[in-house]
Design a protein around this motif. Structure first.
Motif, PDB file in Angstrom:
ATOM      1  N   ILE A 165     -34.627  45.309  35.140  1.00  0.00           N
ATOM      2  CA  ILE A 165     -33.810  46.424  34.359  1.00  0.00           C
ATOM      3  C   ILE A 165     -33.074  45.900  33.185  1.00  0.00           C
ATOM      4  O   ILE A 165     -32.053  45.273  33.426  1.00  0.00           O
ATOM      5  N   GLY A 192     -36.778  49.707  35.559  1.00  0.00           N
ATOM      6  CA  GLY A 192     -37.368  48.288  36.155  1.00  0.00           C
ATOM      7  C   GLY A 192     -38.809  48.293  36.339  1.00  0.00           C
ATOM      8  O   GLY A 192     -39.439  47.367  35.982  1.00  0.00           O
ATOM      9  N   ARG A 193     -39.426  49.116  36.997  1.00  0.00           N
ATOM     10  CA  ARG A 193     -40.874  49.102  37.311  1.00  0.00           C
ATOM     11  C   ARG A 193     -41.674  49.519  36.143  1.00  0.00           C
ATOM     12  O   ARG A 193     -42.857  48.822  36.133  1.00  0.00           O
ATOM     13  N   TRP A 245     -33.007  42.363  39.919  1.00  0.00           N
ATOM     14  CA  TRP A 245     -33.511  43.502  39.564  1.00  0.00           C
ATOM     15  C   TRP A 245     -32.679  44.045  38.251  1.00  0.00           C
ATOM     16  O   TRP A 245     -33.497  44.338  37.262  1.00  0.00           O
ATOM     17  N   HIS A 246     -31.451  43.823  38.187  1.00  0.00           N
ATOM     18  CA  HIS A 246     -30.591  44.580  37.183  1.00  0.00           C
ATOM     19  C   HIS A 246     -30.253  43.340  36.490  1.00  0.00           C
ATOM     20  O   HIS A 246     -29.214  42.374  36.345  1.00  0.00           O
ATOM     21  N   PHE A 268     -32.558  48.687  46.453  1.00  0.00           N
ATOM     22  CA  PHE A 268     -33.451  49.011  45.700  1.00  0.00           C
ATOM     23  C   PHE A 268     -34.632  49.420  46.137  1.00  0.00           C
ATOM     24  O   PHE A 268     -35.492  50.074  45.414  1.00  0.00           O
ATOM     25  N   ARG A 310     -31.325  53.036  41.907  1.00  0.00           N
ATOM     26  CA  ARG A 310     -32.690  53.298  42.406  1.00  0.00           C
ATOM     27  C   ARG A 310     -33.478  54.001  41.224  1.00  0.00           C
ATOM     28  O   ARG A 310     -34.473  53.778  40.830  1.00  0.00           O
ATOM     29  N   TRP A 365     -34.007  51.444  38.441  1.00  0.00           N
ATOM     30  CA  TRP A 365     -35.043  50.783  38.854  1.00  0.00           C
ATOM     31  C   TRP A 365     -36.515  51.559  38.814  1.00  0.00           C
ATOM     32  O   TRP A 365     -37.388  51.091  38.013  1.00  0.00           O
TER      33      TRP A 365
END
Length: 609
Positions: free
Chosen positions: A292, A421-422, A287-288, A223, A414, A417
């Motif tokens: 996300i 995500g961000r 992350w996922h 990531f 990516r 993300w």
């Protein structure tokens, strides 16, 4: 009512012998009015109604004027009318579920997830929370410690005392372990991590630290960043446990003591691979799933089911990367990884339910089907974990094929993300499919239509051939045969089978499942039947296959079984075992370009970075 500056939760293991946590909730300075309190019915990450409020033993409340009488509104909600001044609510929670989802307390340790313990004050979800954790009373508990990813507010590291949470959602996203435990520290990208092990075990802790550093580092490299300042694995070690649940700064694990490594050298044993895969799976969720997130679950109502068709992506893609990270990080070799892949293919292929339910429907119906499986589940459903991982494999290899190795599923992750995500944006029901097409440079609707909404088997053979791997399906050679990686094809006649699965526990051969279209189904054998004899010879769990093989030469066999307390007789015509067990084989004469593609897939190459 104006919002108070904060809510205060005080938790004490009031009676470890009786498995009771005492909780006190203080609401400082609410204005005159009323309060509604509620406890979640489910916990994020585990999609089944669990009705945590059923474990609330007693609840009382008072304000500045004296005792309040809570009015029960429904199975999980209480109403306090005409409150004046500070309000204090006291209640006890029975904690005797040894799982990663709820709460457990005895004289050896205490554990809880916030969703099973912390009342929500309706309308005050955004108010910061303070948490005071106290030890049980008594000298026998003087050496207890606390492990939680909650931010400390006065508490010493791994100590009882003050903690804090940003709001209610943050409050219930940090499980708490208290008791006597071992701490295995390690770092990933200069971020402190800890593995906390509760229970009796013998393990090489230095190997655990080294391998987890590699696995977690592999995910962070994928990531491109690690969006945390701390991370905690909470592992409860038992005789035969297995399970995990993800959180934003931690994960809860249940593992078997035999799955922990006892040696520093050598390839990981099967059980240790399983434990590393579990840790890898939950860490990928950092992350996922936790950042996300599907839009449907961003503001989830924890009082009722919330449906989405995208669990195949969030759990399936994670299930794909959990083992892939093990080989990419060097914790297992290529052959071990391909063996795990073949076993997952076998698990999916041998369940008739894969031809009945699509993986998108499995995601949507997780609440009532996947998490509430019965004896007919193999015939009616497909796992969005297991088939979702195969969809992720097909998507990864398809993107690599379409871009001549320039892009991959790594690039899709990516991009997810960066865009979701961000930013905190919720992922729409079809956003992954649209973004995958963008990464691949062409519309992938045909793949997704078949893989997500269809029920036919995925055509993985040509995709695996692109990376020098041959795939074939053959009949299982026994109930524990899941196939694997082989060096040569071993042909043989398919053994006869009844098409049943036995219950894994106990000594008697009790039928757990009867598969659709099987010889047993045609003859009338049913789940719950206890097999007694085949052609007059006693059946055991160990000799069933041998008896059936010898008797089946006659064409029809007589099976005796008890259904409840009644002896039943069945005339059964065993059928050849279906070709539902996967074997993978490395293609010996694969071209250099093919080998390079396989190395890019299974190695640490930065594809399209």
């Amino acid at each position: 009512m104006s919002n108070p500056a904060y809510l205060i939760y005080r938790v004490r293991p009031a009676s470890p012998q009786a498995h009771l946590f005492a909780v006190e909730l203080s609401i400082p300075n609410p204005s005159a009015g009323s309060l509604t309190l509620t406890l979640p019915a489910w916990i994020p990450g585990s999609y089944m109604i669990r009705d945590f409020a059923r474990h609330v033993v007693r609840l009382a409340a008072e304000d500045a004027s004296g005792t309040l009488v809570p009015e029960k509104l429904d199975k999980q909600s209480w109403h306090l009318a005409r409150v004046r001044g500070p309000v204090v609510v006291r209640y006890a929670v029975y904690a005797w579920e040894l799982s990663v989802r709820a709460a457990h307390l005895d004289t050896t340790h205490g554990y809880f997830n916030g969703a099973s313990l912390f009342l929500r004050v309706v309308g005050l979800d955004r108010v910061p929370c303070r948490v005071e954790l106290s030890p049980p009373e008594g000298q026998e508990y003087r050496d207890w410690r606390v492990a939680t990813s909650l931010a400390r507010r006065g508490a010493e590291p791994f100590g009882f005392g003050g903690y804090e949470a940003e709001d209610y959602a943050d409050l219930i996203d940090h499980p708490v372990e208290m008791g006597r435990f071992r701490i295995v520290p390690f770092e990933v990208a200069d971020v402190p991590h800890w593995l906390v092990l509760t229970g009796r075990y013998h393990a090489d802790e230095s190997r655990l630290a080294a391998d987890l550093t590699r696995v977690c580092g592999q995910h962070a490299a994928l990531f491109g960043e690690l969006p945390i300042d701390r991370y905690l694995f909470l592992a409860m070690v038992t005789g035969d446990g297995y399970g995990g649940l993800e959180h934003r700064y931690s994960s809860s694990l249940l593992c078997a003591r035999d799955d922990l490594p006892e040696r520093s050298e050598g390839p990981p044993a099967e059980g240790y691979r399983r434990f590393l895969g579990l840790c890898s799976h939950e860490y990928f969720h950092l992350w996922h799933v936790k950042r996300i997130r599907p839009h449907a679950l961003c503001e989830a109502d924890l009082s009722r089911e919330v449906h989405t068709r995208t669990l195949w992506a969030f759990e399936g893609i994670t299930s794909y990367y959990d083992d892939l990270a093990l080989v990419r990080s060097g914790c297992i070799d290529e052959r071990a990884y391909l063996g795990l892949l073949a076993e997952n293919l076998s698990r999916v292929t041998r369940n008739p339910g894969r031809r009945v339910q699509s993986v998108a429907a499995s995601s949507f119906d997780a609440w009532t089907k996947f998490y509430k499986q019965d004896e007919n589940a193999p015939n009616a459903i497909v796992s969005y974990y297991a088939k979702g991982a195969l969809v992720a494999l097909a998507l990864d290899l398809t993107i690599r094929r379409e871009t001549q190795g320039g892009r991959s599923l790594d690039d899709l992750m990516r991009a997810l993300w960066a865009r979701f995500g961000r930013t905190g944006r919720g992922l729409g029901e079809r956003d992954i499919e649209a973004l995958a097409a963008e990464i691949a440079g062409r519309d992938l609707g045909d793949l997704f239509d078949r893989a997500l909404d269809g029920t036919e088997d995925l055509d993985l053979a040509p995709l695996l051939a692109d990376v020098g791997i041959a795939l074939r399906l053959r009949p299982a050679r026994g109930p524990k045969d899941l196939g694997g990686l082989v060096d040569a094809v071993d042909e043989g006649p398919p053994p006869p089978t009844l098409g049943i699965r036995l219950q894994p526990a106990g000594t008697d051969p009790v039928v757990l499942n009867v598969l659709t279209g099987s010889a047993a189904e045609r003859a009338g054998i049913a789940p719950g039947d206890t097999l007694v004899a085949i052609d007059g010879l006693r059946v055991t769990r160990d000799n069933l296959a041998g008896l059936l093989g010898r008797a089946a030469t006659a064409g029809t066999v007589t099976v005796h079984a008890f259904r409840r307390d009644e002896l039943m007789t069945f005339a059964v015509e065993p059928r050849p075992a279906p070709a539902d067990t996967c074997e993978l084989r490395l293609i010996a004469d694969a071209a250099p370009g093919v080998l390079a593609r396989r190395a890019a897939w299974l190695g640490q190459a930065e594809v399209g970075a």
